[in-house]
Design a protein around this motif. Structure first.
Motif, PDB file in Angstrom:
ATOM      1  N   HIS A   1      63.743 -47.115 -74.628  1.00 19.04           N
ATOM      2  CA  HIS A   1      62.450 -46.516 -74.315  1.00 19.04           C
ATOM      3  C   HIS A   1      61.309 -47.501 -74.541  1.00 19.04           C
ATOM      4  CE1 HIS A   1      63.540 -42.542 -73.118  1.00 19.04           C
ATOM      5  NE2 HIS A   1      64.416 -42.468 -74.108  1.00 19.04           N
TER       6      HIS A   1
ATOM      7  N   THR B   1      61.299 -49.790 -71.584  1.00 16.91           N
ATOM      8  CA  THR B   1      60.824 -49.088 -70.396  1.00 16.91           C
ATOM      9  C   THR B   1      59.321 -48.869 -70.478  1.00 16.91           C
ATOM     10  OG1 THR B   1      62.911 -47.927 -70.525  1.00 16.91           O
ATOM     11  CG2 THR B   1      61.362 -47.170 -68.881  1.00 16.91           C
TER      12      THR B   1
ATOM     13  N   SER C   1      57.000 -50.565 -67.732  1.00 20.34           N
ATOM     14  CA  SER C   1      56.304 -49.704 -66.785  1.00 20.34           C
ATOM     15  C   SER C   1      54.800 -49.892 -66.848  1.00 20.34           C
ATOM     16  CB  SER C   1      56.657 -48.244 -67.061  1.00 20.34           C
ATOM     17  OG  SER C   1      56.314 -47.937 -68.382  1.00 20.34           O
TER      18      SER C   1
ATOM     19  N   PHE D   1      50.120 -48.476 -66.920  1.00 21.17           N
ATOM     20  CA  PHE D   1      50.952 -47.566 -66.138  1.00 21.17           C
ATOM     21  C   PHE D   1      50.150 -46.807 -65.082  1.00 21.17           C
ATOM     22  CE2 PHE D   1      52.882 -43.469 -65.312  1.00 21.17           C
ATOM     23  CZ  PHE D   1      54.168 -43.846 -64.987  1.00 21.17           C
TER      24      PHE D   1
ATOM     25  N   PRO E   1      53.455 -41.798 -69.233  1.00 19.03           N
ATOM     26  CA  PRO E   1      54.318 -40.775 -69.820  1.00 19.03           C
ATOM     27  C   PRO E   1      54.638 -41.035 -71.285  1.00 19.03           C
ATOM     28  CG  PRO E   1      55.531 -42.169 -68.319  1.00 19.03           C
ATOM     29  CD  PRO E   1      54.107 -42.523 -68.152  1.00 19.03           C
ATOM     30  N   TYR E   2      54.513 -42.270 -71.716  1.00 17.98           N
ATOM     31  CA  TYR E   2      54.823 -42.529 -73.118  1.00 17.98           C
ATOM     32  C   TYR E   2      53.629 -42.231 -74.019  1.00 17.98           C
ATOM     33  CZ  TYR E   2      59.346 -44.436 -72.149  1.00 17.98           C
ATOM     34  OH  TYR E   2      60.640 -44.564 -71.771  1.00 17.98           O
TER      35      TYR E   2
ATOM     36  N   ASP F   1      51.242 -39.676 -73.064  1.00 19.96           N
ATOM     37  CA  ASP F   1      50.798 -38.293 -72.981  1.00 19.96           C
ATOM     38  C   ASP F   1      51.788 -37.333 -73.631  1.00 19.96           C
ATOM     39  OD1 ASP F   1      52.867 -37.964 -71.285  1.00 19.96           O
ATOM     40  OD2 ASP F   1      51.712 -37.522 -69.510  1.00 19.96           O
TER      41      ASP F   1
ATOM     42  N   THR G   1      54.973 -36.785 -73.012  1.00 15.25           N
ATOM     43  CA  THR G   1      56.110 -36.213 -72.295  1.00 15.25           C
ATOM     44  C   THR G   1      57.367 -37.037 -72.484  1.00 15.25           C
ATOM     45  OG1 THR G   1      55.331 -37.378 -70.357  1.00 15.25           O
ATOM     46  CG2 THR G   1      54.813 -35.057 -70.503  1.00 15.25           C
ATOM     47  N   ARG G   2      57.203 -38.323 -72.791  1.00 22.82           N
ATOM     48  CA  ARG G   2      58.398 -39.147 -73.007  1.00 22.82           C
ATOM     49  C   ARG G   2      58.526 -39.440 -74.487  1.00 22.82           C
ATOM     50  NH1 ARG G   2      61.320 -37.790 -69.623  1.00 22.82           N
ATOM     51  NH2 ARG G   2      62.803 -38.767 -70.978  1.00 22.82           N
TER      52      ARG G   2
ATOM     53  N   HIS H   1      52.168 -50.439 -72.422  1.00 22.87           N
ATOM     54  CA  HIS H   1      52.364 -49.358 -71.466  1.00 22.87           C
ATOM     55  C   HIS H   1      51.030 -48.922 -70.896  1.00 22.87           C
ATOM     56  CE1 HIS H   1      54.265 -45.894 -69.727  1.00 22.87           C
ATOM     57  NE2 HIS H   1      53.472 -45.059 -70.381  1.00 22.87           N
TER      58      HIS H   1
ATOM     59  N   GLN I   1      57.100 -57.031 -67.584  1.00 18.14           N
ATOM     60  CA  GLN I   1      56.055 -56.213 -66.967  1.00 18.14           C
ATOM     61  C   GLN I   1      55.782 -56.585 -65.525  1.00 18.14           C
ATOM     62  OE1 GLN I   1      52.889 -56.525 -70.150  1.00 18.14           O
ATOM     63  NE2 GLN I   1      53.247 -54.321 -70.072  1.00 18.14           N
TER      64      GLN I   1
ATOM     65  N   GLY J   1      59.716 -57.197 -63.954  1.00 17.39           N
ATOM     66  CA  GLY J   1      60.576 -56.014 -64.089  1.00 17.39           C
ATOM     67  C   GLY J   1      59.809 -54.714 -64.052  1.00 17.39           C
ATOM     68  N   GLY J   2      58.498 -54.801 -63.769  1.00 25.27           N
ATOM     69  CA  GLY J   2      57.663 -53.604 -63.848  1.00 25.27           C
ATOM     70  C   GLY J   2      58.121 -52.502 -62.913  1.00 25.27           C
ATOM     71  N   ALA J   3      58.388 -52.896 -61.688  1.00 27.33           N
ATOM     72  CA  ALA J   3      58.765 -51.891 -60.689  1.00 27.33           C
ATOM     73  C   ALA J   3      60.041 -51.187 -61.117  1.00 27.33           C
ATOM     74  CB  ALA J   3      58.961 -52.570 -59.343  1.00 27.33           C
TER      75      ALA J   3
ATOM     76  N   ALA K   1      61.181 -50.780 -64.146  1.00 24.40           N
ATOM     77  CA  ALA K   1      60.951 -49.883 -65.281  1.00 24.40           C
ATOM     78  C   ALA K   1      60.272 -48.605 -64.826  1.00 24.40           C
ATOM     79  CB  ALA K   1      60.096 -50.585 -66.331  1.00 24.40           C
ATOM     80  N   ARG K   2      59.325 -48.749 -63.866  1.00 25.74           N
ATOM     81  CA  ARG K   2      58.649 -47.542 -63.383  1.00 25.74           C
ATOM     82  C   ARG K   2      59.634 -46.644 -62.633  1.00 25.74           C
ATOM     83  NH1 ARG K   2      54.319 -50.998 -62.887  1.00 25.74           N
ATOM     84  NH2 ARG K   2      54.789 -51.539 -60.743  1.00 25.74           N
TER      85      ARG K   2
ATOM     86  N   GLU L   1      62.701 -46.482 -63.325  1.00 27.27           N
ATOM     87  CA  GLU L   1      63.506 -45.888 -64.408  1.00 27.27           C
ATOM     88  C   GLU L   1      62.809 -44.643 -64.959  1.00 27.27           C
ATOM     89  OE1 GLU L   1      67.050 -46.508 -66.724  1.00 27.27           O
ATOM     90  OE2 GLU L   1      66.261 -47.716 -65.096  1.00 27.27           O
ATOM     91  N   ILE L   2      61.503 -44.775 -65.133  1.00 26.70           N
ATOM     92  CA  ILE L   2      60.733 -43.637 -65.650  1.00 26.70           C
ATOM     93  C   ILE L   2      60.760 -42.495 -64.655  1.00 26.70           C
ATOM     94  CG2 ILE L   2      58.381 -42.852 -66.023  1.00 26.70           C
ATOM     95  CD1 ILE L   2      57.903 -45.056 -67.773  1.00 26.70           C
TER      96      ILE L   2
ATOM     97  N   GLN M   1      63.895 -40.811 -64.939  1.00 27.05           N
ATOM     98  CA  GLN M   1      63.914 -39.955 -66.128  1.00 27.05           C
ATOM     99  C   GLN M   1      63.181 -38.666 -65.859  1.00 27.05           C
ATOM    100  OE1 GLN M   1      62.084 -41.795 -69.417  1.00 27.05           O
ATOM    101  NE2 GLN M   1      63.413 -43.574 -69.358  1.00 27.05           N
ATOM    102  N   ARG M   2      62.047 -38.802 -65.133  1.00 25.53           N
ATOM    103  CA  ARG M   2      61.232 -37.620 -64.913  1.00 25.53           C
ATOM    104  C   ARG M   2      61.958 -36.612 -64.039  1.00 25.53           C
ATOM    105  NH1 ARG M   2      55.558 -37.684 -64.005  1.00 25.53           N
ATOM    106  NH2 ARG M   2      54.693 -38.439 -65.932  1.00 25.53           N
TER     107      ARG M   2
END
Lengths: 445, 762
Positions: free
Chosen positions: A273, A276, A280, A286, A315-316, A318, A320-321, A337, B28, B31-33, B35-36, B38-39, B42-43
């Motif tokens: 996490h 990520t 992200s 983000f 999301p990290y 707010d 939710t994650r 993030h 970032q 690999g940013g895209a 990771a996003r 990935e999120i 997850q969502r």
């Protein structure tokens, strides 16, 4: 006291490195507060926690700044004279904290949190003696080394190492692996700066490497501790796939059952996490980097909270994650993030400014105790930043080390402001140039 | 040098900084895209548990060849409802309000308004209304079901909190600050739907949120009434018991021990009784997880439960049950019976019959009837759990013990007058009225079942030694390798005598023990173990499930002369002794021993006087088990305290808990919620007196023998065949069968012949 000196004291020199250090420290603290505010704005249950932290951290910042001002105005040699007694007192506190572990009725005062006994509960607030050890350790070691030369011989290194081993053992019993990992690099850097022979230091490192397999053996180290240390390696799927073929090695390295489940296991969860969250963030955070994503219909959703809201925060942040210890050990991941690469570089730059300032002070000051103190503080900050940041990025094993000035934690904040206050006290006594200063022209010239 | 070294240290710092920045760049920017993405995954991704298929229970086929399914899984459908609709929590309410705002393009921000909350309440109420119409369920039924689910999930939440507290993640007074998986799952409210019905419901519910029709499986009994006592039932793991299982928490991966625990999966079934419970671990398997990405990815593979194969020969088992039932029906007084067949080659039970039987799975009404039948007690497993006095079937063992202890030897005779003491005609009689058996040797004493002979032998051995020796034959302890709950029977010892009778062992006890009366109690399976121990000279644990590892047993070092004589006695019993008339056949050489164990009569009707919660004294008469009757009574009274609106204790309350109350904080989520209606029902009834007013058996006129004690007796038969190389041990017991020979002899013979027919003779 000479006249010039008196004038100097009256008009404090804003060009000295001390100011840079203080400004960098304050900026970092403000960044920390900003992140706490960011976390507290979320809708999830973690935000309640963060709200609490924000208020507490604000109060502690005020206290820390006041403490810094007071200590910075003291004569640092007087502080140095108190170094040994303070060190002994901290050691005694560390012993006291362990009472919670071995005398269960005392757990009201020495509570257990997250499997360890690090706190003294004073009912208004709780303090961590191991944090204050960072101050007294640096001071005591500097005081010890200041007029000696014997550490240039191998046997002379016994003294400084004894200084380190005793608190290390006490802290290991708590256990607080993070702080333990700080002490040795600080010792090495201070010895290195003080002029210890490099071959001796290298020899010690080699000896440690030779001994380390013993530490990894099943009897000495718990399986989950061992797996934490190796946990870093498992972030790469190639390693994980390879491990599937070697069940014996897997058993040694991985504490969970299925490697496919790595990112949900105790070893991988935080790192996954954290990475990520950092990744992200992208270039600018983000929200700014990827606004379009995250809008999905989740009417069939079983697991996660509702997804149809346009994100105003990542999301990290707010809530939710899940990122455990987001306000604490992983605050840097939250910065990355929320503000992306651009925002992530700023703390690094501030730390570099701070470290450069400390190096400057240590080279300018000629008095040995002051000089070593500055080196020690520099080493402390450098080591702790490196461990914390590298750990959030998956470059080092995850240990509970906070990010100086930024992470939530009263004891930690106070400790670091006191540390820089001592260095500023040292800096105030820097030798004065008797000649004219360069580039300082009077207006009528 | 100092300055130089400081430069090096500064260099190190800069190097570290550069390394960190490079890593940041890699994570970032490059690999940013990823990771996003990935999120995003997850969502949208949902983890859904994959339940492992529960293992089947099989038995050996006819003649021990092949296998036959006894319990298997049946595919069906069920209507499942999203849990937050049953018990909304604040996070879900907020998300629903946000969704509503988005749909209506509302500009309102911040806390949910009163109107919005009312609208949500209405939506939920309408949902339940519609669901009850579409599924043809009464709202009360749905309410009750919902109440039970909510109650169970709350327990799971509390269990999770306890678990987290034990781990130190949660303070003593803290509560979970997040929702657990169980609070975001769909739960079955209507179950056991067939295919056609499922299609209809799917169409009708297609546009309905929060509900879906999912495939599921239920346990299917294929064996009818056969083995109904030991197969057992399953149930969804109730919230109270989640603690027993290890809980899969992603953060506590280390705490799992795959060898120790069964991992709890949401919605998982567990064994509740019988073999399903005893072999729960083997049958359960481990569940898996699927992540519903595109395409779905199984992140943890489920492992199906193992099948277990009983050593029971299904054909023989069915025959035994039928035959014993016939005999029970035929005998006027008989209430129940049991037959056990033990294969001596591998010490496995190949039949374990207990009658009366009942259909599986029993419905609620059926269960009520079964538990209420105090005369026949059909739920009791007569073969494995119920112990009775063994009567004369113990005599061969006593003979063997006497030889082992050197109390008698070959040629030993006693004189039987039909009673032991001439001066006390009522005490220690032989079953044969005076003049009795006359001078009688050991073999004859066994075959004629002479009581006086064994009174004397028992007296010589003494009660203490006799009881100890019985224990070596497996009496008073579990019959080894059976994991089911087994009746232990009773072999009294000094302490027991002191505790219960307040005296020490005496000669009278020795005499009674020697003819299998007094305080001695054994189950039919123990009878089989006892005989197999005598035959093989070795106490070996029996097996019921193939592949079960059982211990090697204990050699007893029996006296060979005694062994020969005991066996000869049993052979003689069938050829010209007490068993001859009913058990002899010329098709195979059988050997055995009859037993008629005198016993007391059973209470079958009670008069119960009690004080109801209002303090009024009432009384009633019932045929049901005393405890069952009281239980029913209590339930009856508790019902009165409930509010109108369904049987569900909390389901009814929930109707008054609106989303508004939850957000106002008047109701605490995850804590003890709204217990309003339950309180008045807590009052107890007080039982003032119970009196048995009828007993079984009541003798008919024609069965009363003048001048003899008319005690009821259980009929026993233990036997084996072939006589030259014993392979099968057969034990038959008929409750209130009155006489060993006539009661059980024919059943023994028929079962033996059936075994022969199935190929167990050689």
């Amino acid at each position: 006291m000479s006249k010039v000196r008196r004038i100097y004291k009256k008009y404090f020199d804003y060009t000295t490195a001390g100011w840079a250090i203080v400004l960098a420290g304050l900026t970092l603290s403000v960044v920390g507060l900003m992140m706490l505010r960011e976390l507290s704005m979320g809708s999830g249950p973690a935000s309640e926690v963060a709200k609490n932290c924000l208020v507490k951290q604000g109060r502690f910042l005020v206290v820390s700044v006041v403490a810094m001002v007071i200590i910075a105005r003291m004569n640092y040699r007087k502080i140095g004279r108190m170094a040994y007694p303070l060190f002994v007192v901290t050691l005694l506190l560390l012993v006291l904290v362990l009472l919670g572990r071995y005398v269960p009725p005392l757990r009201g005062i020495f509570p257990r949190r997250n499997y360890s006994y690090r706190w003294i509960n004073l009912y208004v607030l709780s303090v961590q003696p191991s944090e204050f050890l960072k101050i007294t350790y640096v001071l005591a070691l500097a005081w010890y080394l200041r007029y000696r030369h014997n550490y240039r011989r191998f046997r002379g290194l016994v003294g400084p190492f004894a200084f380190t081993i005793v608190p290390m053992i006490l802290i290991l019993l708590e256990p607080d692996l993070g702080t333990v990992m700080l002490l040795l690099p600080v010792l090495f850097m201070m010895l290195f700066a003080a002029g210890a022979k490099i071959k001796h230091l290298v020899l010690i490192v080699v000896m440690m490497i030779v001994v380390s397999p013993v530490l990894f053996s099943p009897g000495v180290m718990h399986r989950y501790q061992r797996s934490r240390i190796f946990g870093m390696l498992l972030q790469w799927s190639e390693v994980r796939n390879k491990l599937k073929q070697w069940p014996e090695v897997k058993k040694f390295v991985y504490s969970g059952q299925s490697l496919d489940n790595w990112h949900r296991s105790r070893q991988g969860y935080q790192l996954y996490h954290s990475k990520t969250a950092i990744g992200s963030g992208g270039g600018f955070g983000f929200v700014r980097s990827g606004r379009s994503i995250g809008q999905t219909d989740a009417s069939q959703d079983e697991m996660s909270v509702d997804q149809t809201v346009i994100p105003e925060q990542g999301p990290y942040t707010d809530g939710t994650r899940p990122l455990p210890e987001a306000q604490n050990d992983f605050i840097y991941a939250i910065i990355c993030h929320e503000y992306g690469f651009v925002g992530a570089v700023i703390p690094i730059a501030l730390y570099i400014i701070m470290i450069t300032g400390l190096v400057e002070i240590s080279t300018v000051v000629t008095e040995p105790f002051g000089r070593l103190t500055a080196v020690g503080v520099m080493a402390m900050i450098l080591t702790q930043c490196t461990i914390n940041m590298a750990m959030t990025m998956g470059l080092m094993p995850i240990t509970g080390v906070t990010l100086p000035f930024v992470s939530y934690g009263g004891s930690s904040l106070l400790t670091y402001f006191i540390l820089i206050a001592v260095v500023i006290a040292v800096d105030r006594a820097r030798p004065i140039n008797m000649g004219p200063r360069p580039f300082e022209f009077r207006d009528d010239d | 040098m100092f300055k130089f070294r400081m430069k090096i240290l500064l260099g190190v710092a800069v190097f570290v900084a550069v390394a960190l920045v490079l890593r940041l760049y890699g994570l970032q920017i490059r690999g940013g895209a990823r990771a996003r993405r990935e999120i995003e995954l997850q969502r949208v991704s949902r983890y859904r548990p994959i339940r492992a298929r529960r293992g089947r229970i099989l038995a050996r086929g006819k003649g021990g060849v092949g296998t036959v399914e006894l319990v298997a899984n049946k595919a069906s459908f069920e209507v499942r409802v999203y849990y937050p609709v049953m018990e909304p929590d604040r996070w879900w309410i907020r998300s629903q309000i946000r969704k509503m705002r988005k749909e209506s393009k509302s500009k309102v921000r911040g806390r949910p308004t009163e109107a919005e909350l009312t609208a949500l309440d209405d939506q939920i109420a309408e949902f339940w209304d519609r669901l009850s119409r579409i599924t043809d369920q009464q709202p009360e039924q749905l309410g009750s079901r919902r109440g039970r689910i909510v109650k169970s999930v709350r327990r799971i939440v509390r269990g999770t909190e306890r678990h987290q507290r034990r781990l130190g993640h949660l303070g003593a007074d803290d509560h979970l600050a997040y929702e657990i998986l169980e609070q975001r799952m769909y739960y079955p409210v209507v179950v056991d739907i067939d295919d056609a019905q499922a299609v209809r419901l799917r169409l009708a519910l297609a546009d309905q949120r929060w509900v879906r029709v999912d495939p599921s499986s239920s346990r299917m009994f294929k064996s009818g009434k056969t083995l109904c006592h030991i197969l057992g039932r399953t149930r969804r793991i109730p919230g109270t018991l989640v603690d027993r299982y290890s809980y899969p928490d992603p953060k506590d991966d280390d705490d799992r021990d795959p060898n120790e625990d069964i991992e709890y999966m949401p919605g998982q079934m567990e064994g509740f009784s019988g073999l399903e419970l005893a072999y729960n671990k083997e049958l359960t398997g481990t569940g898996g997880w699927v992540r519903l990405d595109d395409p779905p990815e199984i992140v943890v593979m489920p492992e199906d439960g193992e099948d277990i194969v009983l050593t029971i020969d299904i054909e023989l088992q069915r025959y035994c049950e039928r035959r014993v039932q016939e005999q029970v029906d035929e005998l006027y007084y008989a209430t129940a019976g049991a037959a056990v067949v033990l294969d001596l080659r591998d010490n496995s039970l190949i039949a374990l019959a207990s009658v009366p039987t009942y259909n599986l799975p029993p419905t609620a009404e059926e269960l009520d009837r079964l538990y209420g039948d105090a005369k026949h007690q059909p739920t009791q497993n007569r073969a494995l759990n119920v112990a009775h006095a063994p009567g004369s079937i113990i005599k061969p063992i006593v003979a063997q013990i006497a030889f082992d202890l050197g109390k008698i030897s070959t040629g030993h005779t006693q004189y039987c007058y039909g009673r032991m003491f001439r001066d006390y005609p009522d005490r220690f009689r032989c079953w044969k009225p005076p003049p009795g058996h006359g001078s009688i040797g050991t073999i004859e004493a066994i075959s004629q079942s002479c009581d006086v002979f064994f009174y004397r032998v028992g007296q010589k051995i003494t009660a203490n030694l006799l009881a100890d020796s019985y224990r070596r034959f497996g009496l008073g302890s579990r019959p080894g390798g059976i994991r089911l709950p087994c009746g232990l029977g009773l072999v009294p010892d000094e302490n027991w005598m002191e505790r219960v009778h307040g005296r020490k062992f005496g000669d009278g006890d020795a005499r009674n023990l020697a003819i299998g009366q007094g305080d001695l109690l054994i189950t039919p399976v123990q009878g089989a173990v006892m005989l197999s121990t005598l035959l093989t000279g070795r106490f070996s644990p029996v097996r019921l499930v193939e592949g079960d590892r059982v211990g090697p047993g204990v050699g007893l070092n029996l006296d060979p002369r005694g062994h020969r004589i005991a066996l000869a006695g049993m052979e003689r019993a069938v050829t010209d002794g007490t068993a001859h008339k009913y058990a002899y056949t010329d098709r195979v050489d059988l050997a055995g021993k009859t037993g008629s164990a005198q016993t007391s009569r059973r209470n079958i009707r009670w008069s119960i006087t009690y004080k109801d919660p209002a303090g009024v004294t009432k009384s009633f008469e019932t045929d049901e088990f005393f405890r069952h009757a009281i239980g029913k009574l209590r339930r009856e009274y508790r019902m009165k305290g409930r509010p109108v609106g369904g049987a569900g204790e909390i389901g009814a309350d929930l109707s008054v808990v609106s989303c508004k109350t939850i957000l106002d904080g008047r109701v605490e989520i995850n804590r003890s919620v709204v217990v309003t209606a339950k309180e008045p029902s807590r009052s107890e009834i007080t039982v003032l007196s119970t009196k048995a007013i009828a007993k079984w058996p009541e003798f008919r006129e024609q069965d009363i023998q003048p001048g003899r004690p008319n005690d009821p007796a259980h009929a026993w038969f233990v036997g084996y065949f072939p006589t030259d190389r014993p392979r099968l041990v057969i034990v038959v017991m008929i409750e209130y069968g009155m006489a060993g020979g006539s009661g059980t002899g024919p059943v023994f013979k028929d079962i033996a012949l059936k075994c022969l027919e199935l190929g167990y003779g050689g």
